[in-house]
Design an enzyme around this catalytic site. Sequence first.
Site, PDB file in Angstrom:
ATOM      1  N   SER A   1      -4.979  -0.429 -10.940  1.00  0.00           N
ATOM      2  CA  SER A   1      -4.024   0.369 -10.157  1.00  0.00           C
ATOM      3  C   SER A   1      -2.663  -0.315 -10.168  1.00  0.00           C
ATOM      4  O   SER A   1      -2.075  -0.490 -11.228  1.00  0.00           O
ATOM      5  CB  SER A   1      -4.548   0.566  -8.734  1.00  0.00           C
ATOM      6  N   THR A   2      -2.167  -0.750  -9.013  1.00  0.00           N
ATOM      7  CA  THR A   2      -0.832  -1.349  -8.924  1.00  0.00           C
ATOM      8  C   THR A   2      -0.726  -2.565  -9.835  1.00  0.00           C
ATOM      9  O   THR A   2      -1.534  -3.476  -9.762  1.00  0.00           O
ATOM     10  CB  THR A   2      -0.536  -1.783  -7.476  1.00  0.00           C
TER      11      THR A   2
ATOM     12  N   HIS B   1      -4.684   4.338 -11.808  1.00  0.00           N
ATOM     13  CA  HIS B   1      -4.122   5.225 -10.786  1.00  0.00           C
ATOM     14  C   HIS B   1      -2.686   5.581 -11.169  1.00  0.00           C
ATOM     15  O   HIS B   1      -1.814   4.713 -11.218  1.00  0.00           O
ATOM     16  CB  HIS B   1      -4.102   4.539  -9.420  1.00  0.00           C
TER      17      HIS B   1
ATOM     18  N   MET C   1      -4.208  -2.278  -5.504  1.00  0.00           N
ATOM     19  CA  MET C   1      -4.314  -2.248  -4.048  1.00  0.00           C
ATOM     20  C   MET C   1      -5.639  -1.620  -3.632  1.00  0.00           C
ATOM     21  O   MET C   1      -6.138  -0.713  -4.296  1.00  0.00           O
ATOM     22  CB  MET C   1      -3.154  -1.430  -3.475  1.00  0.00           C
TER      23      MET C   1
ATOM     24  N   ASP D   1     -10.930   0.334  -4.582  1.00  0.00           N
ATOM     25  CA  ASP D   1     -11.504   1.318  -5.491  1.00  0.00           C
ATOM     26  C   ASP D   1     -12.206   0.599  -6.648  1.00  0.00           C
ATOM     27  O   ASP D   1     -11.618  -0.280  -7.277  1.00  0.00           O
ATOM     28  CB  ASP D   1     -10.408   2.249  -6.023  1.00  0.00           C
TER      29      ASP D   1
END
Length: 383
Positions: free
Chosen positions: A203-204, A230, A323, A326
Amino acid sequence: MIRVLIADDSAFMRKVLSDLFNSQSDFQVVGTAVNGHDAIEKVKKLHPDVLTLDVIMPVMDGLNALAVIMEQCPLPVVMVSSTTQKGTNETIRALALGAVDFVSKAGGAISKIDTIKDEILAKCRLAAKAHAKKNLSASRPLVYKPKPAPTFDDLPTRRIEVKRRTGLVLGQKPTINRVPSTTEPVKKIIPGTGKKLVVIGTSTGGPQALQAVVTRLPSNLPCGVVIVQHMPAGFTKSLADRLNSISAIAVKEAEHDEIIKPGQVYIAPGDYHLRIAPAGGGERKIVLSQEPRVGNLRPTVNYMFDSAAQFGRDLVSVIMTGMGADGCEGMKKIKATGGYSIAQDESSCVVYGMPKAVVDAGLADEVRPLNKIAEAIVEAVRR
């Protein structure tokens, strides 16, 4: 207090953003910059916690400024530009250079800031907690060499046992011999067929991390690689195209019902969940859907991991910077069916959230820094 520097060539936007941040009790605007060169000088002088950076600016644009900043004085950067929604290629380049996130101005330079103010504040608060990393340029890809067939003397004595890992030390490559094990009844271990599959969730900070990993994967990797990053709709194709242009292995945005092929990387399209299903004849295929969002996310890593767990010991799973948590629940299912797991270490993560959840739950077979993850994947595939 989050000290923020605003870089935008529009005096109007500098004023609007300054008023927005200064209206919040946890932000302080320490300065503004009118172009990329000005932003570099003020970052060095003011040492802000977060930089908001426009893309189109005179003298030096935001992308060139970002490249210099991430090399000389890395800090969390949020791109705030009228071009980030339409110019997805520029956005992907910025994220690959090390920007933490991006926000699109609504309506161009003369933006109605009210429509995006909550998003700007939320993303800058999260960015302030991130660990800025120097840009990692593409490095020489690995070469896949099949593991030599063992001789009779190399074959281990047959034992049915499940290894339980405890006391994992971050940055240390765990091995069977380094940790205690207990023998217990086999529950749900699926034998491997020899046809591996690699799944990656991030993600991030993911675009930069994926660049560091995917560009090192060998073109002759004897299995497919499926990635959930993401990212909103419209951006994943640009991400896939960029990685494809700089990698030895082929990269594309995933399509519904396509067969997963060796030597091919597939990236889940934004706004679509991705699961992996058997396709007959030992093949696997990608299934896309727009089922309800999970935790406001679509795609999600858990959704992919859950579906991939059925492939048991043929599965190599990787969790990287991001972050939240998940992927952790899906990783539990992967480990229960005998899959192998690799987690990115804390020191190399932009945000140590998703890997932390997996490591803290005792689900990581290996914890590796970013520059060693491609190597770990290749070694796991060879086993």
